[in-house]
Every structure is written in C-alpha cells, then in structure tokens.
Scaffold this motif. Sequence first.
Motif, mmCIF file in Angstrom:
data_model
loop_
_atom_site.group_PDB
_atom_site.id
_atom_site.type_symbol
_atom_site.label_atom_id
_atom_site.label_comp_id
_atom_site.label_asym_id
_atom_site.label_seq_id
_atom_site.Cartn_x
_atom_site.Cartn_y
_atom_site.Cartn_z
ATOM 1 N N GLY A 1 0.815 -1.202 0.000
ATOM 2 C CA GLY A 1 0.000 0.000 0.000
ATOM 3 C C GLY A 1 0.854 1.260 0.000
ATOM 4 N N ASP A 2 0.373 2.291 0.661
ATOM 5 C CA ASP A 2 1.044 3.592 0.702
ATOM 6 C C ASP A 2 0.975 4.160 2.104
ATOM 7 O OD1 ASP A 2 1.759 4.567 -2.219
ATOM 8 O OD2 ASP A 2 -0.139 3.495 -2.358
ATOM 9 N N PRO A 3 1.808 5.166 2.410
ATOM 10 C CA PRO A 3 1.772 5.779 3.743
ATOM 11 C C PRO A 3 0.398 6.375 4.042
ATOM 12 C CG PRO A 3 3.733 6.468 2.525
ATOM 13 C CD PRO A 3 2.855 5.749 1.545
ATOM 14 N N PRO A 4 0.032 6.440 5.315
ATOM 15 C CA PRO A 4 -1.248 7.052 5.682
ATOM 16 C C PRO A 4 -1.337 8.479 5.133
ATOM 17 C CG PRO A 4 -0.235 5.982 7.592
ATOM 18 C CD PRO A 4 0.791 5.968 6.492
ATOM 19 N N GLY A 5 -2.501 8.811 4.625
ATOM 20 C CA GLY A 5 -2.711 10.162 4.123
ATOM 21 C C GLY A 5 -2.096 10.432 2.761
ATOM 22 N N PHE A 6 -1.699 9.361 2.029
ATOM 23 C CA PHE A 6 -1.120 9.578 0.696
ATOM 24 C C PHE A 6 -2.154 10.237 -0.217
ATOM 25 C CE2 PHE A 6 -3.655 6.047 -0.645
ATOM 26 C CZ PHE A 6 -3.757 6.166 -2.021
ATOM 27 N N ARG B 1 -9.440 -1.819 -2.028
ATOM 28 C CA ARG B 1 -9.934 -3.203 -1.928
ATOM 29 C C ARG B 1 -11.447 -3.305 -1.926
ATOM 30 N NH1 ARG B 1 -7.151 -2.034 2.745
ATOM 31 N NH2 ARG B 1 -5.389 -3.302 2.100
ATOM 32 N N ASP B 2 -12.141 -2.227 -1.594
ATOM 33 C CA ASP B 2 -13.599 -2.257 -1.639
ATOM 34 C C ASP B 2 -14.125 -2.144 -3.067
ATOM 35 O OD1 ASP B 2 -12.587 0.353 -1.734
ATOM 36 O OD2 ASP B 2 -14.462 1.233 -1.020
ATOM 37 N N ARG B 3 -13.191 -1.922 -4.025
ATOM 38 C CA ARG B 3 -13.598 -1.783 -5.435
ATOM 39 C C ARG B 3 -12.907 -2.818 -6.329
ATOM 40 N NH1 ARG B 3 -11.983 3.875 -7.294
ATOM 41 N NH2 ARG B 3 -12.828 3.022 -9.227
ATOM 42 N N VAL B 4 -12.398 -3.887 -5.732
ATOM 43 C CA VAL B 4 -11.643 -4.879 -6.508
ATOM 44 C C VAL B 4 -12.469 -5.431 -7.663
ATOM 45 C CG1 VAL B 4 -10.547 -7.150 -6.460
ATOM 46 C CG2 VAL B 4 -10.108 -5.531 -4.615
ATOM 47 N N GLY B 5 -13.707 -5.786 -7.407
ATOM 48 C CA GLY B 5 -14.561 -6.344 -8.466
ATOM 49 C C GLY B 5 -14.737 -5.381 -9.621
ATOM 50 N N GLU B 6 -14.978 -4.121 -9.303
ATOM 51 C CA GLU B 6 -15.173 -3.098 -10.330
ATOM 52 C C GLU B 6 -13.891 -2.869 -11.134
ATOM 53 O OE1 GLU B 6 -15.444 1.780 -10.343
ATOM 54 O OE2 GLU B 6 -16.131 0.674 -8.568
ATOM 55 N N ALA C 1 -1.707 -6.673 -6.906
ATOM 56 C CA ALA C 1 -3.078 -6.958 -6.465
ATOM 57 C C ALA C 1 -4.085 -6.843 -7.595
ATOM 58 C CB ALA C 1 -3.460 -6.008 -5.323
ATOM 59 N N ASN C 2 -3.708 -6.202 -8.691
ATOM 60 C CA ASN C 2 -4.582 -6.122 -9.869
ATOM 61 C C ASN C 2 -4.335 -7.283 -10.821
ATOM 62 O OD1 ASN C 2 -3.998 -3.289 -8.806
ATOM 63 N ND2 ASN C 2 -5.745 -2.875 -10.132
#
Length: 204
Positions: free
Chosen positions: A59-64, A133-138, A163-164
Amino acid sequence: MKLPMRVLSNLLLVLSVWSAALLAGVAAAQEDTATLWAALRGGGHVALVRHGATTGGAGDPPGFRLDDCATQRNLTDKGRAEARRLGEQFRSEDVAVGRLMSSQWCRCQETAALMDLGPVEPSATFNNAFTLRDRVGELTAGARAIVAGWTEPGTLVVVTHGANILPLTGIMPEEGGVVIVKPDPGSAAKLRTLGHMSPLPLGP
C-alpha cells in the motif's frame, strides 16, 4: 572427522543430482521466457507489468494523495533500473507496442515512462486494488474488458499492481515481473494466461 567412503559417495551423488536438477530448471525457465517473448513479437498479446522495485511494504503511507508522488511509495534506484532494462528488452526483442497503459499511481507511471515504449496512457481501472480493496470487483471487470478486448496487431503493455494482476491471471508477480496473457473469447475469463517472466538481471 573423516566421513566413511560410502557416506561421502552418497553425498556426492546427492550434490550431483541437485546440480543437474538446478541446471535443468534454469534451462527450462530460459526456454519458457524465450517462448513468451516470441508470443509478444507475434502481436495480439498483453503484457501485464508490475511496477519496479519500491521502498517496500504494501500500500502507501497514511494520508497519501494520488496527485502528490511525495506522499506515495515510490520506485527505488533498482526499480528505475529494472524499468529501463525491461524497456530495452522489449526493443531488443522487436516487440511492437501498440498501446502503453498505466495505473495512475506514481510508481506505475514512472515505470511506464522509463520503459520508453511510447506515450503513457493513465487509466483508473488499473489503479491499486490493494488500497482500493472495496472496489476490486469493479477494477477487475474494467481491466478485464480492456485486456480481453485487445484485438490490435501489436502488444498492449499495462503497468499496474500485483493486487490487480492476481485476480486477472491467478499469478502474483514480484515487483518488476511480467505476466503474459492472450485474449480468448472462447474462455469464461475471456483471456488465457501464457506465463510469467521475472525481472531481468541488471548486470554487474
């Protein structure tokens, strides 16, 4: 302590078998890689590239922020060198690139730009499925439509995230790795995974 001759002989046999298996594995991997490059030269295929080596983690740092590369996880010098080397390999293998697409994440766009295979076309459907991750299907559905719909004579190169690539192909490549697929209207997934290439060695 002196080893008995029989034990020594068995050890040498094991080492010999292990060495032969290792060499055979290397030769097979080289043959597989040559087959994949030949497929890309033939056109009509898609190369799914995971961005080059980064500073590590997930992932990325918080607040990226997507519009600020300084807030994201970015390529290291090794990752930049891998991207340049991969682009050189595409050219040396005479692969005609018909389109070069990328996630909007900076590490992907930089990888694509350093490959130097043509204009980079950012596309939100290849954005980081780990973070989104809440949009993986889309995201996967959008990516599959583009990849499976590739009918041009050249190769479609897509620089995205592990992850894609995983839900599209069943393979999670290492950073800098490439998965080769071919559109296949006859399959349920609409594409066929041909294989995976690890990052090319950078040399001394």
